[in-house]
Design a protein around this motif. Sequence first.
Motif, mmCIF file in Angstrom:
data_model
loop_
_atom_site.group_PDB
_atom_site.id
_atom_site.type_symbol
_atom_site.label_atom_id
_atom_site.label_comp_id
_atom_site.label_asym_id
_atom_site.label_seq_id
_atom_site.Cartn_x
_atom_site.Cartn_y
_atom_site.Cartn_z
ATOM 1 N N LYS A 140 0.829 -1.208 0.000
ATOM 2 C CA LYS A 140 0.000 0.000 0.000
ATOM 3 C C LYS A 140 0.865 1.261 0.000
ATOM 4 O O LYS A 140 0.541 2.258 -0.639
ATOM 5 C CB LYS A 140 -0.933 -0.008 1.210
ATOM 6 N N VAL A 141 1.998 1.176 0.697
ATOM 7 C CA VAL A 141 2.925 2.302 0.778
ATOM 8 C C VAL A 141 4.339 1.757 0.599
ATOM 9 O O VAL A 141 4.695 0.733 1.183
ATOM 10 C CB VAL A 141 2.824 3.037 2.134
ATOM 11 N N THR A 142 5.147 2.434 -0.202
ATOM 12 C CA THR A 142 6.537 2.027 -0.406
ATOM 13 C C THR A 142 7.461 3.170 -0.008
ATOM 14 O O THR A 142 7.264 4.309 -0.427
ATOM 15 C CB THR A 142 6.800 1.659 -1.883
ATOM 16 N N GLU A 143 8.439 2.837 0.807
ATOM 17 C CA GLU A 143 9.421 3.833 1.222
ATOM 18 C C GLU A 143 10.749 3.559 0.525
ATOM 19 O O GLU A 143 11.079 2.411 0.214
ATOM 20 C CB GLU A 143 9.607 3.785 2.743
ATOM 21 N N TYR A 144 11.504 4.639 0.269
ATOM 22 C CA TYR A 144 12.762 4.528 -0.469
ATOM 23 C C TYR A 144 13.904 5.194 0.307
ATOM 24 O O TYR A 144 14.425 6.234 -0.099
ATOM 25 C CB TYR A 144 12.632 5.172 -1.852
ATOM 26 N N PRO A 145 14.318 4.611 1.424
ATOM 27 C CA PRO A 145 15.437 5.194 2.172
ATOM 28 C C PRO A 145 16.737 5.116 1.370
ATOM 29 O O PRO A 145 16.835 4.377 0.385
ATOM 30 C CB PRO A 145 15.509 4.331 3.435
ATOM 31 N N SER A 146 17.737 5.843 1.799
ATOM 32 C CA SER A 146 18.959 5.982 1.015
ATOM 33 C C SER A 146 19.669 4.662 0.783
ATOM 34 O O SER A 146 20.220 4.423 -0.297
ATOM 35 C CB SER A 146 19.903 6.972 1.701
ATOM 36 N N ASP A 147 19.658 3.748 1.773
ATOM 37 C CA ASP A 147 20.351 2.475 1.581
ATOM 38 C C ASP A 147 19.641 1.605 0.547
ATOM 39 O O ASP A 147 20.275 0.833 -0.177
ATOM 40 C CB ASP A 147 20.499 1.727 2.909
ATOM 41 N N GLU A 148 18.315 1.758 0.456
ATOM 42 C CA GLU A 148 17.548 1.025 -0.560
ATOM 43 C C GLU A 148 17.882 1.547 -1.946
ATOM 44 O O GLU A 148 18.113 0.775 -2.889
ATOM 45 C CB GLU A 148 16.047 1.171 -0.254
ATOM 46 N N VAL A 149 17.932 2.854 -2.101
ATOM 47 C CA VAL A 149 18.252 3.471 -3.405
ATOM 48 C C VAL A 149 19.664 3.096 -3.839
ATOM 49 O O VAL A 149 19.925 2.842 -5.022
ATOM 50 C CB VAL A 149 18.095 5.007 -3.319
ATOM 51 N N GLU A 150 20.571 3.028 -2.871
ATOM 52 C CA GLU A 150 21.954 2.647 -3.176
ATOM 53 C C GLU A 150 22.020 1.240 -3.768
ATOM 54 O O GLU A 150 22.767 0.986 -4.714
ATOM 55 C CB GLU A 150 22.784 2.719 -1.898
ATOM 56 N N LYS A 151 21.213 0.334 -3.255
ATOM 57 C CA LYS A 151 21.192 -1.036 -3.771
ATOM 58 C C LYS A 151 20.569 -1.091 -5.165
ATOM 59 O O LYS A 151 20.992 -1.887 -6.010
ATOM 60 C CB LYS A 151 20.446 -1.956 -2.792
ATOM 61 N N ARG A 152 19.582 -0.251 -5.420
ATOM 62 C CA ARG A 152 19.025 -0.171 -6.772
ATOM 63 C C ARG A 152 20.121 0.198 -7.778
ATOM 64 O O ARG A 152 20.208 -0.379 -8.865
ATOM 65 C CB ARG A 152 17.920 0.887 -6.835
ATOM 66 N N ALA A 153 20.944 1.163 -7.399
ATOM 67 C CA ALA A 153 22.021 1.599 -8.283
ATOM 68 C C ALA A 153 23.020 0.471 -8.527
ATOM 69 O O ALA A 153 23.506 0.286 -9.658
ATOM 70 C CB ALA A 153 22.727 2.820 -7.694
ATOM 71 N N GLU A 154 23.331 -0.294 -7.482
ATOM 72 C CA GLU A 154 24.249 -1.425 -7.630
ATOM 73 C C GLU A 154 23.683 -2.458 -8.599
ATOM 74 O O GLU A 154 24.401 -2.996 -9.450
ATOM 75 C CB GLU A 154 24.501 -2.082 -6.276
ATOM 76 N N ILE A 155 22.395 -2.755 -8.460
ATOM 77 C CA ILE A 155 21.757 -3.734 -9.338
ATOM 78 C C ILE A 155 21.821 -3.276 -10.792
ATOM 79 O O ILE A 155 22.199 -4.044 -11.692
ATOM 80 C CB ILE A 155 20.295 -3.987 -8.899
ATOM 81 N N CYS A 156 21.456 -2.020 -11.046
ATOM 82 C CA CYS A 156 21.466 -1.502 -12.421
ATOM 83 C C CYS A 156 22.872 -1.562 -13.025
ATOM 84 O O CYS A 156 23.049 -1.927 -14.192
ATOM 85 C CB CYS A 156 20.938 -0.069 -12.453
ATOM 86 N N LYS A 157 23.848 -1.227 -12.217
ATOM 87 C CA LYS A 157 25.240 -1.233 -12.687
ATOM 88 C C LYS A 157 25.686 -2.636 -13.079
ATOM 89 O O LYS A 157 26.284 -2.836 -14.144
ATOM 90 C CB LYS A 157 26.147 -0.673 -11.592
ATOM 91 N N ILE A 158 25.381 -3.624 -12.251
ATOM 92 C CA ILE A 158 25.803 -4.997 -12.524
ATOM 93 C C ILE A 158 25.025 -5.604 -13.685
ATOM 94 O O ILE A 158 25.585 -6.355 -14.497
ATOM 95 C CB ILE A 158 25.664 -5.862 -11.251
ATOM 96 N N VAL A 159 23.744 -5.277 -13.799
ATOM 97 C CA VAL A 159 22.944 -5.783 -14.923
ATOM 98 C C VAL A 159 23.519 -5.280 -16.243
ATOM 99 O O VAL A 159 23.719 -6.056 -17.192
ATOM 100 C CB VAL A 159 21.465 -5.383 -14.772
ATOM 101 N N LYS A 160 23.808 -3.991 -16.333
ATOM 102 C CA LYS A 160 24.351 -3.436 -17.577
ATOM 103 C C LYS A 160 25.748 -3.990 -17.869
ATOM 104 O O LYS A 160 26.085 -4.276 -19.021
ATOM 105 C CB LYS A 160 24.369 -1.912 -17.492
ATOM 106 N N ARG A 161 26.539 -4.166 -16.829
ATOM 107 C CA ARG A 161 27.870 -4.747 -17.004
ATOM 108 C C ARG A 161 27.763 -6.191 -17.493
ATOM 109 O O ARG A 161 28.547 -6.631 -18.344
ATOM 110 C CB ARG A 161 28.626 -4.686 -15.675
ATOM 111 N N SER A 162 26.804 -6.924 -16.963
ATOM 112 C CA SER A 162 26.579 -8.303 -17.407
ATOM 113 C C SER A 162 26.226 -8.352 -18.888
ATOM 114 O O SER A 162 26.712 -9.217 -19.632
ATOM 115 C CB SER A 162 25.464 -8.947 -16.585
ATOM 116 N N CYS A 163 25.379 -7.415 -19.324
ATOM 117 C CA CYS A 163 25.012 -7.347 -20.743
ATOM 118 C C CYS A 163 26.230 -7.009 -21.596
ATOM 119 O O CYS A 163 26.463 -7.626 -22.644
ATOM 120 C CB CYS A 163 23.913 -6.311 -20.954
ATOM 121 N N GLN A 164 26.999 -6.042 -21.157
ATOM 122 C CA GLN A 164 28.182 -5.620 -21.917
ATOM 123 C C GLN A 164 29.210 -6.736 -22.034
ATOM 124 O O GLN A 164 29.890 -6.860 -23.059
ATOM 125 C CB GLN A 164 28.816 -4.392 -21.248
#
Length: 429
Positions: free
Chosen positions: A219-243
């Motif tokens: 119903k409600v989603t919170e996005y604290p800084s440590d959560e956002v940091e992990k999102r960035a890590e995931i995106c970085k590794i996914v793109k690196r995996s593709c490359q």
Amino acid sequence: MSKKINLEHPRDQITKIISRIYQRGMTTTSGGNISIIDEQGDIWVTPSAIDKGSLRASDIICVKKDGTIIGKHKPSSEFPFHKAIYEARPDIKSVIHAHPPALVSFSIVRQIPNTNIISQAKHVCGPIGYAEYRLPGSEDLGDVIADEFKKGYKAIIMENHGTVLGGSDLTDAFERFEALEFCARTILYGSQIGTPNYLTDAQTEEFEAQATSVLPEMKVTEYPSDEVEKRAEICKIVKRSCQQGLMIGSYGTVSMRWKDNDFLITPTGINRWDLELDDVVQIKDGHREAGKKPSRATWIHQEIYKNNPKINSIIMTQSPYLMAFGVTNSYLNVRTIPESWIFLQDIHAVKYGTHFKHNNNSDIVENCATALIIENDSVIITGDKLLQTFDYLEVAEFSAKSIVLGHSLGEMVPINDEQVEDLRIKFLT
């Protein structure tokens, strides 16, 4: 989840995708061409005889609906068959033609790769057509290819030439191109170490039928800084995996434990090359972030985290050399070099379907190994930090590649038991 609206100009879309194709070694400096037809009926196409490794948006040619050519170069010499495809199939909005090595291998032996080699490829690629050889750049070649597209195909093997694929947009065409070349590579590499096994149509349909949003919404989603940091890590590794060729745009799941058993995971229906922070899905207390569809594999990631408290990141992907073992039921012996054994110890395989929710998944979930192959589907790599897990994936793929390439030289001689025990004492105790 609704499909993203792509507001990039056709020139920018084409240069981005041709760069990916070139960097992944799926075309040469002079080879291959891409086009997009816009809503006005104008066709944007790569130029003739211009370096594909450094193509700029300003190099892309526009052939207007009335035939007027706008641009500083000549359009691709293969423009006639691009035009013929659009005329034959109004639903096709983008075309990719290239000479990727594995698909050329099928082209020159006049075979069509069986996309039932991995679970999702049949759905992504569709049935594959075959166009007989005609002179490159000729109207005759355009007619032959257009005739195949008229039969409903979106992917064609061109006899002694390469491949041509169409899509509802350029991302769709590229996913089809990438998946088809991956199938070809997996079959070729697998054939060097054994006999490839193929899934039945029923098995591939079972994969597609897996629910992607069975978890209730938050119903409600919170996005604290440590959560956002992990999102960035995931995106970085996914793109690196593709490359790095360790993941393709249409398949691959990456997750990170956030806190307790809550975690973040990649979505379904989003091209992995284009993954952004907002695409990543939060899973908290068994609920999914509202309005998003997490990976089909979400439930198994959830069970791995619940049962293995030391595991904090998971990569589930397809890489061609690992999957060569996964499609041939061949044992991947990682006693190749010290690093491989220290990181991985043993890589076992489980039967296709073990990863489906309604089946017995104990071999995957309980005491989850660092690396595990699911036959004809994927490899699961687990670890603590996500970068460490990615490193394990690279080491596993390199190990598999060394064995496949070395197969023609002779039988592999593994590190012996005494040497393994020395490694165990020095590095694992």
